[in-house]
Design an enzyme around this catalytic site. Structure first.
Site, PDB file in Angstrom:
ATOM      1  N   CYS A  85      -2.014  -1.423   4.258  1.00  0.00           N
ATOM      2  CA  CYS A  85      -2.555  -2.469   3.374  1.00  0.00           C
ATOM      3  C   CYS A  85      -1.527  -3.016   2.392  1.00  0.00           C
ATOM      4  O   CYS A  85      -1.575  -4.198   2.039  1.00  0.00           O
ATOM      5  CB  CYS A  85      -3.794  -1.945   2.664  1.00  0.00           C
ATOM      6  N   LYS A 126     -12.200  -6.210  -0.116  1.00  0.00           N
ATOM      7  CA  LYS A 126     -11.591  -6.870   1.056  1.00  0.00           C
ATOM      8  C   LYS A 126     -12.027  -6.157   2.336  1.00  0.00           C
ATOM      9  O   LYS A 126     -12.039  -4.935   2.396  1.00  0.00           O
ATOM     10  CB  LYS A 126     -10.066  -6.886   0.917  1.00  0.00           C
ATOM     11  N   ASP A 148      -6.198  -0.490  -2.998  1.00  0.00           N
ATOM     12  CA  ASP A 148      -7.028   0.521  -2.318  1.00  0.00           C
ATOM     13  C   ASP A 148      -6.835   1.973  -2.798  1.00  0.00           C
ATOM     14  O   ASP A 148      -6.808   2.904  -1.965  1.00  0.00           O
ATOM     15  CB  ASP A 148      -6.790   0.462  -0.795  1.00  0.00           C
ATOM     16  N   GLN A 152      17.419  -7.751   5.046  1.00  0.00           N
ATOM     17  CA  GLN A 152      17.747  -9.153   5.340  1.00  0.00           C
ATOM     18  C   GLN A 152      17.644 -10.028   4.084  1.00  0.00           C
ATOM     19  O   GLN A 152      17.046 -11.114   4.102  1.00  0.00           O
ATOM     20  CB  GLN A 152      16.836  -9.699   6.439  1.00  0.00           C
TER      21      GLN A 152
HETATM   22  C1  C5J Z   1      -5.115   1.071   3.726  1.00  0.00           C
HETATM   23  C2  C5J Z   1      -5.742   2.021   5.841  1.00  0.00           C
HETATM   24  N1  C5J Z   1      -5.603   0.842   2.516  1.00  0.00           N
HETATM   25  N2  C5J Z   1      -4.618   2.717   5.960  1.00  0.00           N
HETATM   26  N3  C5J Z   1      -6.021   1.314   4.722  1.00  0.00           N
HETATM   27  O1  C5J Z   1      -3.916   1.094   3.926  1.00  0.00           O
HETATM   28  O2  C5J Z   1      -6.553   2.019   6.741  1.00  0.00           O
END
Ligand code: C5J
Length: 234
Positions: free
Chosen positions: A167, A134, A29, A207
């Site tokens: 994300c 996505k 993203d 962990q």
């Molecule tokens: C992502 C969001 N890409 N923070 N989206 O992390 O809404």
């Protein structure tokens, strides 16, 4: 059978070993809507300059992955223009004046085909690299990512992009549950909340590496094998 690793990266919680032939670079993203002024991220009140520092190290990692002929996958979060794939919960959450699908200076927010939805110029995909749209936070949800990785013999992922705790984290957790070995790069991931970034990385390697490994781009780049002339296209 799993091929022998050809690279070993000093990482948390211990060395991450992988073979570039069975490893994909996943770039999550890196879109104008999240990284640039006047995009969705800024409209939500975030300081987008906090994400800008990921671009330079990520460019170096992307260049190295391309030189090695690694599989590169770019993702974009966003929705169909008619918003039929946008859950009302996601549309309405936050009760903001503007939401996904609203018009903005970079086009309709997080809508596929709009200027703001696309990847920033500095990391623009090149021919042959998969660009995966996505609708959710995780890159495996409602996409063909798993199929694409399995069909390419991929067992390991180097995970980068934004934002670390949303994300990137969701995708790393999804990948971990599917059996992929994930290395998350600390300086190639970023958040609008520095404390979330730090804690999200700690959660991954805690962990004994519950979701994967964490290292910085320098550690990865120093560990990469020298590309053969064939994979450089010479
Ligand atoms: C992502 C969001 N890409 N923070 N989206 O992390 O809404």
């Amino acid at each position: 059978m799993t091929p022998p690793p050809t690279a070993s990266v000093p990482a948390e919680p211990y060395a991450y070993e992988f073979d570039p032939a069975t490893t994909a670079l996943v770039i999550i993203d890196m879109q104008r809507d999240f990284l640039e002024p006047e995009g969705f991220g800024e409209m939500l009140g975030n300081d987008v300059s906090l994400l800008a520092k990921t671009v330079e190290p990520l460019q170096k990692v992307l260049g190295a992955a391309r030189d090695l002929g690694m599989l590169v996958i770019h993702t974009r979060e966003g929705h169909r223009p008619d918003l039929t794939d946008l859950p009302p919960s996601k549309r309405d959450r936050g009760k903001g004046e503007k939401t996904i699908g609203s018009p903005g200076p970079k086009g309709r927010i997080l809508v596929r085909g709009e200027f703001g939805h696309d990847i920033i110029d500095d990391l623009a995909p090149i021919e042959g690299e998969a660009v995966l749209d996505k609708p959710g936070k995780g890159a495996f949800y409602a996409t063909d990512l798993e199929l694409l990785l399995k069909n390419n013999g991929i067992t390991h992922l180097i995970v980068t992009g934004v934002t670390t705790e949303v994300c990137v984290h969701t995708t790393t957790r999804e990948a971990n549950d599917r059996g992929f070995e994930c290395l998350v790069l600390s300086d190639c991931t970023g958040s609008y909340f520095p404390e979330f970034h730090e804690m999200a990385l700690k959660m991954i390697s805690a962990q004994g590496g519950i979701f994967g490994w964490v290292a910085d781009s320098e550690a990865l780049l120093s560990a990469l094998p020298v590309p053969s002339t064939a994979s450089q296209g010479a």
